[in-house]
Structure formats: structure tokens, C-alpha cells
Scaffold this motif. Structure first.
Motif, PDB file in Angstrom:
ATOM      1  N   ASP A 179      -1.322 -15.620  -0.361  1.00 42.01           N
ATOM      2  CA  ASP A 179      -1.424 -15.192  -1.754  1.00 42.01           C
ATOM      3  C   ASP A 179      -1.011 -13.726  -1.859  1.00 42.01           C
ATOM      4  N   THR A 180      -0.383 -13.376  -2.967  1.00 38.87           N
ATOM      5  CA  THR A 180       0.258 -12.073  -3.095  1.00 38.87           C
ATOM      6  C   THR A 180      -0.039 -11.447  -4.450  1.00 38.87           C
ATOM      7  N   LEU A 181      -0.216 -10.140  -4.462  1.00 41.97           N
ATOM      8  CA  LEU A 181      -0.398  -9.385  -5.692  1.00 41.97           C
ATOM      9  C   LEU A 181       0.809  -8.466  -5.867  1.00 41.97           C
ATOM     10  N   VAL A 182       1.522  -8.635  -6.994  1.00 39.72           N
ATOM     11  CA  VAL A 182       2.707  -7.830  -7.285  1.00 39.72           C
ATOM     12  C   VAL A 182       2.321  -6.762  -8.304  1.00 39.72           C
ATOM     13  N   LEU A 183       2.533  -5.509  -7.946  1.00 39.02           N
ATOM     14  CA  LEU A 183       2.172  -4.381  -8.800  1.00 39.02           C
ATOM     15  C   LEU A 183       3.436  -3.696  -9.294  1.00 39.02           C
ATOM     16  N   GLY A 184       3.453  -3.346 -10.564  1.00 37.72           N
ATOM     17  CA  GLY A 184       4.622  -2.661 -11.092  1.00 37.72           C
ATOM     18  C   GLY A 184       4.489  -2.407 -12.579  1.00 37.72           C
ATOM     19  N   GLU A 185       5.167  -1.369 -13.043  1.00 35.52           N
ATOM     20  CA  GLU A 185       5.137  -1.035 -14.460  1.00 35.52           C
ATOM     21  C   GLU A 185       5.871  -2.105 -15.278  1.00 35.52           C
ATOM     22  N   THR A 186       5.718  -2.037 -16.591  1.00 30.13           N
ATOM     23  CA  THR A 186       6.412  -2.945 -17.490  1.00 30.13           C
ATOM     24  C   THR A 186       7.923  -2.823 -17.288  1.00 30.13           C
ATOM     25  N   LEU A 310     -14.279  -8.105  -8.683  1.00 26.56           N
ATOM     26  CA  LEU A 310     -13.885  -7.418  -7.467  1.00 26.56           C
ATOM     27  C   LEU A 310     -13.539  -8.411  -6.355  1.00 26.56           C
ATOM     28  N   ASP A 311     -14.293  -9.528  -6.277  1.00 28.51           N
ATOM     29  CA  ASP A 311     -14.017 -10.505  -5.218  1.00 28.51           C
ATOM     30  C   ASP A 311     -12.661 -11.177  -5.425  1.00 28.51           C
ATOM     31  N   LEU A 312     -12.288 -11.414  -6.672  1.00 30.16           N
ATOM     32  CA  LEU A 312     -10.977 -11.978  -6.932  1.00 30.16           C
ATOM     33  C   LEU A 312      -9.880 -10.970  -6.585  1.00 30.16           C
ATOM     34  N   TYR A 313     -10.130  -9.710  -6.880  1.00 29.08           N
ATOM     35  CA  TYR A 313      -9.164  -8.659  -6.547  1.00 29.08           C
ATOM     36  C   TYR A 313      -8.916  -8.642  -5.038  1.00 29.08           C
ATOM     37  N   TYR A 314      -9.978  -8.666  -4.237  1.00 28.87           N
ATOM     38  CA  TYR A 314      -9.802  -8.637  -2.786  1.00 28.87           C
ATOM     39  C   TYR A 314      -9.132  -9.921  -2.277  1.00 28.87           C
ATOM     40  N   ARG A 315      -9.396 -11.036  -2.948  1.00 20.27           N
ATOM     41  CA  ARG A 315      -8.780 -12.303  -2.519  1.00 20.27           C
ATOM     42  C   ARG A 315      -7.280 -12.305  -2.775  1.00 20.27           C
ATOM     43  N   LEU A 316      -6.854 -11.676  -3.865  1.00 19.71           N
ATOM     44  CA  LEU A 316      -5.429 -11.643  -4.209  1.00 19.71           C
ATOM     45  C   LEU A 316      -4.693 -10.510  -3.503  1.00 19.71           C
ATOM     46  N   ASN A 317      -5.431  -9.489  -3.098  1.00 20.45           N
ATOM     47  CA  ASN A 317      -4.809  -8.286  -2.560  1.00 20.45           C
ATOM     48  C   ASN A 317      -4.547  -8.388  -1.062  1.00 20.45           C
ATOM     49  N   VAL A 318      -4.385  -9.615  -0.568  1.00 22.10           N
ATOM     50  CA  VAL A 318      -4.118  -9.807   0.860  1.00 22.10           C
ATOM     51  C   VAL A 318      -2.774  -9.184   1.229  1.00 22.10           C
ATOM     52  N   LEU A 319      -1.754  -9.473   0.425  1.00 18.43           N
ATOM     53  CA  LEU A 319      -0.426  -8.920   0.668  1.00 18.43           C
ATOM     54  C   LEU A 319       0.072  -8.227  -0.606  1.00 18.43           C
ATOM     55  N   PRO A 320      -0.380  -7.009  -0.876  1.00 19.67           N
ATOM     56  CA  PRO A 320       0.078  -6.313  -2.084  1.00 19.67           C
ATOM     57  C   PRO A 320       1.540  -5.900  -1.959  1.00 19.67           C
ATOM     58  N   LEU A 321       2.237  -5.953  -3.072  1.00 23.48           N
ATOM     59  CA  LEU A 321       3.655  -5.613  -3.095  1.00 23.48           C
ATOM     60  C   LEU A 321       3.911  -4.764  -4.333  1.00 23.48           C
ATOM     61  N   THR A 322       4.361  -3.543  -4.140  1.00 18.66           N
ATOM     62  CA  THR A 322       4.557  -2.613  -5.249  1.00 18.66           C
ATOM     63  C   THR A 322       6.042  -2.421  -5.524  1.00 18.66           C
ATOM     64  N   ILE A 323       6.422  -2.551  -6.801  1.00 15.62           N
ATOM     65  CA  ILE A 323       7.808  -2.340  -7.214  1.00 15.62           C
ATOM     66  C   ILE A 323       7.928  -0.925  -7.767  1.00 15.62           C
TER      67      ILE A 323
END
Length: 462
Positions: A179-186, A310-323
Motif C-alpha cells: 500500500d502506498t501514500l502519494v503526497l503532492g500539491e494540487t 492516526l492508525d490509518l495514516y501509519y497503515r497507508l504510510n508504508v511506502l510514501p511517495l512525494t511528487i
């Protein structure tokens, strides 16, 4: 002929090998020897029976007698190598028939064993063959990954260090299935990155997109988890939710920060258990899916404020990816702008306009708060001959006026007409139905925008 023999099961990680020997007693003895050495063995007494099995199932090595009734070992060798030249095949022959064994080596056999032989030598040789096979498969996977990376270069464009890192991370994340969390501005392209993660993962299922802010709270749960008939007012029939639809594929949750808090706990349970329960049902449905979530806000800060679990955040933040935003990789702007101008020219059936050094300097000086999405819109306006509308123009002495509302409406109208004409290949009735206009209105607008039906009726492109 002896049917294929499945011996005592071994762990899934055991090397999978095929044995072809028409002497039943030697067949059974060799199969047992290999099994005790840690191999998963499928045994046959004829090449004709072994051939379809090797074609259907992935085996890592083959041990075959050269002298078989019907198809010979040499012929089996040729058939198998015609399908996969890297499959190691060890042949067995009598000690006094070295000439035939050498012929097998010339035909591509991995090695040969003269009968009679020591059983320990057979297992050692088979282990070497399997090791070579696995190395060949690793090299093949590496070549495929490099080819994938080349394809990715044409999707996530840009030569800046930030984009090079992004492409590398996307490939590694895609292969992990985590599972992956993609971070980035609009406007940075979070959905495009999610699509790349899905496409380059090799998942058998499809990508299912859920735009969290666009779903009203009262229907969000049913949209995500599905429902049974009568689960709520208006639920006339059973419906699979987005999670079920993503079985075997990827669920993309765009702007997950907008998901209602009370549903975040249910989503967390589904992600942990990989099971979903529809509204109005107690049956748990197993689902094999991957979650890619995207957000433009700091979820950790949102969690600290009690607005995200917070628990959902940690579950999704396994592989964070920032654009990285466009202002941090300005060396990509010129290439991206040129690409979007060419794309707009093709879309509007025009010749691409030439850019100037002054224009490129102006683009580089802008901060691009809307990121790549804003840059793409600017390129389209440039191609249509409209003022590009950057904020810095208002401060310059030779600033061009911003487009009027009428100009913007006209540009959008022409684009909609062009898209409808392409989709329906100039079919008047279908275009009028889609756009909700009469034929007289349609002909008038086509004339005003210089569009001709004949150009589209002759166009077979999609």
C-alpha cells in the motif's frame, strides 16, 4: 505409458523439475532421489506426455533420457528450446554412446549424464541447472524492468533529478505490491503516478478510482463497501463497492483526507484483513487489492488535530511517495511546455506554434501554483493563440490583456465540438444528442469555429 506422477508435496519454494525416463523402475527411483534432495518432481515415461506439461507449467530444469519410445530426447530438447532457449535440459545416455550425448550438447543441452551414474552427481548437476535457470530469469526480469522504465519515461516526463528519483521509486513501489501514500500539491499529477504504479505492477485487475471529496457522506459507505438489496432506501439490487471492483488490482483513493472519520476505521479493517462486508450483509468477501491513497495535506498534522485516524495514516504510510512541485524542478518546464503544445496542436488539428526564448524565460520565472496542470492549460491557450494569462504579466509594461469570458467560452466550446466530432466521426444525430443541441445550432457553431464535418468523417483515428 505411465501417467504423470506427483510425489510427496514439497514447499512452494522448492525447485520445480521434470523427469522423462521410460524405464519405470529407474523413473520412480530417480524421482524419489530428486524429491529427497528438495526438488518438486513431475515424472513422465514419454516425451509426448511431458511436452504439454512443460509448456503449461513453469519448470526450472528437465532431466530426460535420450532414447525414448516415440519422440526422442533430442526431439524433446528441440521442442522445448524452440519455446524457451534458456531452459536447462540435462540428458541421460549410455556410457558407450558419447557421440549422441555430444550431439545433444551441440543442440543446446545443459549437460549429459552417462548411465550408470551416482545419484549424488545427478542431484548436484540438477541444482546447478536450477541455479542457472533462476539467474537467467532474474536477468530477464531486469531487462523487462529496464523496458518498463523506458515506457515510464514517456509518461512521467522530465529530466530533473526529482523526476528521475520519482520514476525509480515508482518502479520499486510498483513491484512491491505494498500500500502506498502519494503526497503532492494540487496539479502535480498524483493520479497519473497512481496509474503508473498500477500499470507497472503487473496486476491482473483494474485500477478503480474513488475521488473522496466528490462523494456525499450519506452514500460514501455504500459506494466504498457495496450493499445488498434493501440495505437502505433506494437499494433495489445488490451492488459491488469500489473495493470489490478493485479485486486483483488497485484502489486509488484520491484526496483521502476528505474521507469521513467514521468510515476510516472500517477501511482500516478491510485493508488489514483484505475482506469486505457489504451493507446489509454479514458475509465477508475476500478481496486481493492494493491501496494507493493521495493527498495534498499533511496527514500526520491532520491526525494530531483529530481530523484523520492516526492508525490509518501509519497503515497507508508504508511506502510514501512525494511528487516535487513544478517550481522545484524548473529545468523540466521547457520540455513539458513543448510537449503539451504539440499535444494541443494534434488535439485541435493545428500546426504546433513555435516558442521563443523570451516565452521560455517567462515560463521559468513563474512559480506555477497549479503545477503541471496549470502548465498544460497554459500550453493549450498558447496553441490557440490566446494570452497565456500568467500572473507576472500584470506587472510587466508590455503585458497582454487576459482573455475575456467570451474568448474562454469560445475556446471551451470549440474543444467540446472537436471532441464530439472525433468520438462520433461526424455523425450529426449522435453529436446533437450528446451536446443537447439542434442540427441548426450545431451547423451554426461548426461554421463559427471553422470546423468541417468532412474532416472528421474521413478520420479513422480514435
Amino acid at each position: 505409458m505411465m501417467a504423470s506422477t506427483s510425489l510427496t508435496p514439497v514447499p512452494d519454494t522448492a525447485p520445480r523439475v521434470v523427469l522423462v525416463e521410460d524405464d519405470i523402475h529407474l523413473n520412480q527411483s530417480l524421482a524419489k532421489t530428486l524429491e529427497l534432495a528438495g526438488f518438486e518432481v513431475t515424472a513422465f515415461t514419454s516425451a509426448e506426455a511431458a511436452l504439454p506439461h512443460c509448456a503449461q507449467f513453469e519448470c526450472e530444469a528437465v532431466l530426460a533420457d535420450l532414447y525414448l519410445e516415440g519422440m526422442t530426447g533430442i526431439e524433446l530438447l528441440g521442442e522445448l528450446h524452440a519455446r524457451d532457449a534458456e531452459l536447462p535440459i540435462i540428458v541421460m545416455t549410455a556410457q558407450n554412446d558419447i557421440a549422441t550425448a555430444l550431439r545433444a550438447l551441440r543442440e543446446g543441452a545443459y549437460d549429459f549424464i552417462g548411465k550408470p551414474f551416482e545419484r549424488q552427481y545427478v542431484t548436484t548437476l540438477m541444482k546447478r541447472a536450477v541455479a542457472q535457470r533462476r539467474l537467467a530469469l532474474e536477468n530477464r526480469a531486469l531487462r523487462e524492468r529496464m523496458a518498463s522504465a523506458t515506457g515510464l519515461l514517456g509518461i512521467l516526463r522530465g529530466g530533473s533529478p526529482a523526476m528521475q528519483r520519482l520514476r525509480d521509486i515508482v518502479l520499486r513501489v510498483a513491484a512491491s505490491r505494498a500500500d502506498t501514500l502519494v503526497l503532492g500539491e494540487t496539479g502535480t499529477g498524483k493520479e497519473l503516478v497512481a496509474r503508473c504504479i498500477h500499470e507497472f505492477s503487473g496486476a491482473r485487475g483494474r485500477l478503480v478510482v474513488l475521488n473522496c471529496p466528490a462523494i456525499p457522506d450519506q452514500v460514501f459507505e455504500g459506494e466504498l463497501f457495496g450493499h445488498e438489496p434493501g440495505a437502505f432506501t433506494g437499494a433495489g439490487k445488490a451492488r459491488a463497492g469500489k473495493i470489490e471492483q478493485a479485486d486483483g488490482g488497485t484502489l486509488f483513493l484520491d484526496e483521502i483526507d476528505a474521507m469521513p472519520l467514521h468510515l476510516q476505521a472500517k477501511l482500516l479493517r478491510v485493508i488489514q484483513d483484505r475482506e469486505v462486508c457489504r451493507l446489509g450483509s454479514n458475509e465477508r468477501i475476500a478481496v486481493d487489492f492494493r491501496v494507493v491513497a493521495a493527498t495534498k495535506v499533511d496527514l500526520k498534522a491532520l491526525s494530531d488535530a483529530g481530523k484523520f485516524r492516526l492508525d490509518l495514516y501509519y497503515r497507508l504510510n508504508v511506502l510514501p511517495l512525494t511528487i516535487a512541485p513544478l517550481r522545484e524542478r524548473k529545468e523540466d518546464i521547457a520540455m513539458l511546455f513543448t510537449h503539451y503544445v504539440d499535444d494541443a496542436a494534434q488535439r485541435f488539428r493545428q500546426t504546433a506554434r513555435s516558442t521563443s526564448a523570451e516565452l521560455m524565460q517567462q515560463l521559468a520565472a513563474y512559480d506555477w501554483p497549479g503545477n503541471v496542470r496549470e502548465l498544460k492549460g497554459t500550453a493549450q491557450r498558447f496553441q490557440l493563440g490566446l494570452p497565456i494569462g500568467l500572473e507576472q504579466e500584470a506587472n510587466s509594461g508590455d503585458a497582454q490583456p487576459r482573455p475575456s469570458l467570451a474568448e474562454i467560452v469560445a475556446s471551451v466550446e470549440r474543444e467540446m465540438l472537436d471532441a464530439a466530432l472525433r468520438r462520433h466521426r461526424g455523425a450529426i444525430a449522435a453529436i446533437c444528442t450528446e451536446l443537447g443541441v439542434t442540427q441548426a445550432t450545431l451547423y451554426r457553431k461548426l461554421s463559427a469555429h471553422g470546423l468541417r464535418l468532412g474532416d472528421y468523417r474521413a478520420d479513422d483515428s480514435t
